[in-house]
Design a protein around this motif. Structure first.
Motif, short mmCIF file in Angstrom:
data_model
loop_
_atom_site.label_atom_id
_atom_site.label_comp_id
_atom_site.label_asym_id
_atom_site.label_seq_id
_atom_site.Cartn_x
_atom_site.Cartn_y
_atom_site.Cartn_z
N ILE A 137 78.49 29.21 107.30
CA ILE A 137 79.08 29.20 105.95
C ILE A 137 78.18 28.33 105.08
O ILE A 137 78.13 27.10 105.22
CB ILE A 137 80.50 28.62 105.94
CG1 ILE A 137 81.43 29.42 106.85
CG2 ILE A 137 81.05 28.60 104.51
CD1 ILE A 137 81.76 30.81 106.36
N GLY A 138 77.42 28.97 104.21
CA GLY A 138 76.58 28.23 103.28
C GLY A 138 77.35 27.94 102.01
O GLY A 138 78.57 28.13 101.94
N LEU A 139 76.64 27.47 101.00
CA LEU A 139 77.26 27.19 99.71
C LEU A 139 76.42 27.79 98.61
O LEU A 139 75.26 27.42 98.40
CB LEU A 139 77.38 25.68 99.49
CG LEU A 139 77.98 25.24 98.14
CD1 LEU A 139 79.45 25.67 98.05
CD2 LEU A 139 77.86 23.73 97.96
N GLY A 140 76.98 28.75 97.89
CA GLY A 140 76.33 29.30 96.71
C GLY A 140 76.62 28.40 95.52
O GLY A 140 77.75 27.91 95.37
N THR A 141 75.63 28.19 94.66
CA THR A 141 75.81 27.21 93.58
C THR A 141 75.55 27.78 92.19
O THR A 141 75.13 27.07 91.28
CB THR A 141 74.91 25.98 93.82
OG1 THR A 141 73.54 26.38 93.87
CG2 THR A 141 75.29 25.27 95.10
N ARG A 147 75.57 37.43 100.02
CA ARG A 147 76.05 36.92 98.74
C ARG A 147 77.21 37.75 98.23
O ARG A 147 77.46 38.85 98.72
CB ARG A 147 74.91 36.88 97.72
CG ARG A 147 74.33 38.23 97.34
CD ARG A 147 73.05 38.03 96.54
NE ARG A 147 72.47 39.30 96.12
CZ ARG A 147 72.73 39.88 94.94
NH1 ARG A 147 73.56 39.31 94.09
NH2 ARG A 147 72.15 41.02 94.62
N VAL A 148 77.92 37.20 97.25
CA VAL A 148 79.13 37.82 96.67
C VAL A 148 80.11 38.22 97.79
O VAL A 148 80.68 39.31 97.75
CB VAL A 148 78.77 39.04 95.78
CG1 VAL A 148 79.92 39.37 94.84
CG2 VAL A 148 77.50 38.80 94.96
N PRO A 149 80.32 37.36 98.78
CA PRO A 149 81.17 37.74 99.92
C PRO A 149 82.64 37.92 99.57
O PRO A 149 83.36 38.64 100.28
CB PRO A 149 80.97 36.58 100.90
CG PRO A 149 80.66 35.41 100.03
CD PRO A 149 79.81 35.98 98.92
N ILE A 203 76.59 33.06 105.17
CA ILE A 203 77.30 33.57 104.01
C ILE A 203 77.25 32.48 102.93
O ILE A 203 77.35 31.30 103.25
CB ILE A 203 78.78 33.85 104.33
CG1 ILE A 203 78.92 34.72 105.58
CG2 ILE A 203 79.47 34.52 103.17
CD1 ILE A 203 80.37 34.86 106.02
N ILE A 204 77.12 32.87 101.67
CA ILE A 204 77.01 31.84 100.62
C ILE A 204 78.09 32.00 99.54
O ILE A 204 77.78 32.24 98.37
CB ILE A 204 75.61 31.82 99.99
CG1 ILE A 204 75.15 33.23 99.56
CG2 ILE A 204 74.61 31.23 100.97
CD1 ILE A 204 73.88 33.21 98.73
N PRO A 205 79.37 31.82 99.91
CA PRO A 205 80.40 31.85 98.87
C PRO A 205 80.22 30.66 97.93
O PRO A 205 79.83 29.56 98.36
CB PRO A 205 81.71 31.73 99.67
CG PRO A 205 81.30 31.00 100.92
CD PRO A 205 79.91 31.50 101.23
#
Length: 327
Positions: A14-18, A201-203, A281-283
């Protein structure tokens, strides 16, 4: 938090989209709020952060750079280039070696680090990917030590397959969620064969797959879920995965009814994680509670085959034909 391999590095699944931290296209997140989001993520064991030079035109990168100085653990930052329109002659000049190097140097300055862990093409025109010159430029930047790895963020499966032919490609970032299930069949096998990391992206389909919206939900004027709901500003697929908002709310409710319990967002992420070809995943998140909810998906057990079959049937029979934009 569980981890998966990105080349020779273990990164959080689990990543972090910014994008939200750029305070330009999701409403405002001030620096204190951004620090709280980043701290909640890294405190939970997160170590993979995705950003881009155009998220607030350097705002997201800069706040991440400041935050990195406060943590002692390794955090791997991926950024992107290619969407800036500040070249005097427009987009084509963004992809010369000199232009790309300048953008890499700007990101290094914002993040205040000596080398980018991952630089990615940011949904650039298909013909630019086909020509291969941008990848030659990335290889040169890699040889010069400015970037460790390079990859590409794409809009379509066609573009993904073009990129997968490029020697040295470390990662592929693509939209994949319960509203975009066909991507797995078209792309995942080849990515695995090539040893290319898949970044999703855009999960949560811009929040639709949290199940928290109603058909009457309204968004702020500067929120892309307002001004790009139908693809008015850029590809419709970037907002709600190309699904009409009201239809998306109805589909989300149908999906929620199939899940083990009411935690739609977590199960939607768990469904993605059940694909072992995926690296991370980068929510995104605009508040700490969203970070914690996203991370919870890492500890859930996989969905049953029965539920997966039901979700696939719903997609094939009702959702797939409703996607708008190029995908």
């Amino acid at each position: 938090m569980n981890y998966r391999k990105f080349k020779d590095t273990l990164v959080a699944e689990i990543g972090l989209g910014t994008w939200q931290l750029g305070s330009a296209d999701w409403g405002n997140v001030d620096e204190a709020g951004a620090f709280n989001i980043l701290k909640a993520y890294t405190d939970a064991g997160g170590n993979f952060i995705d950003t881009a030079d155009v998220y607030g035109m350097g705002v997201s990168e800069t706040v991440i750079g400041k935050f990195l100085k406060t943590v002692k653990t390794d955090v791997y930052v991926a950024t992107k280039l290619g969407r800036r329109h500040d070249s005097p002659n427009g987009w084509p000049q963004n992809f010369t070696y000199d232009a790309m190097k300048s953008q890499v140097e700007d990101s290094l300055k914002h993040l205040d680090i000596p080398q980018l862990f991952l630089e990615q093409l940011h949904c650039i025109p298909t013909e630019e990917m086909q020509s291969g010159k941008v990848f030659d430029n990335l290889r040169k930047l890699q040889q010069e030590g400015l970037i460790k790895h390079f990859g590409a963020s794409v809009e379509t499966s066609e573009e993904a397959l073009i990129c997968l032919e490029q020697e040295g490609l470390a990662s592929l970032q693509i939209i994949f969620n319960l509203f975009r299930q066909h991507v797995a069949e078209e792309v995942f096998k080849k990515a695995k064969e090539k040893g290319v990391a898949l970044i999703i992206r855009v999960p949560l389909a811009s929040g639709l797959l949290t199940g928290k919206f109603t058909e009457d939900t309204e968004f702020e004027i500067k929120d892309h879920r307002n001004y790009n709901a139908n693809g008015e500003a850029f590809n419709a697929g970037e907002t709600f995965s190309g699904i009409d908002f009201k239809e998306g709310v109805r589909f989300a409710n149908k999906i929620k009814a199939l899940m083990p319990d009411d935690r739609l967002a977590q199960w939607a992420l768990r469904w993605i994680l059940d694909y072992r070809e995926i690296t991370t995943i980068i929510p995104g998140a605009s508040k700490v509670s969203q970070v914690n909810a996203n991370i919870e998906a890492s500890s859930l057990s996989g969905l049953s085959q029965t539920i997966k079959q039901q979700l696939k049937a719903l997609y094939n029979e009702e959702i797939h034909t409703k996607i708008r934009g190029h995908f």
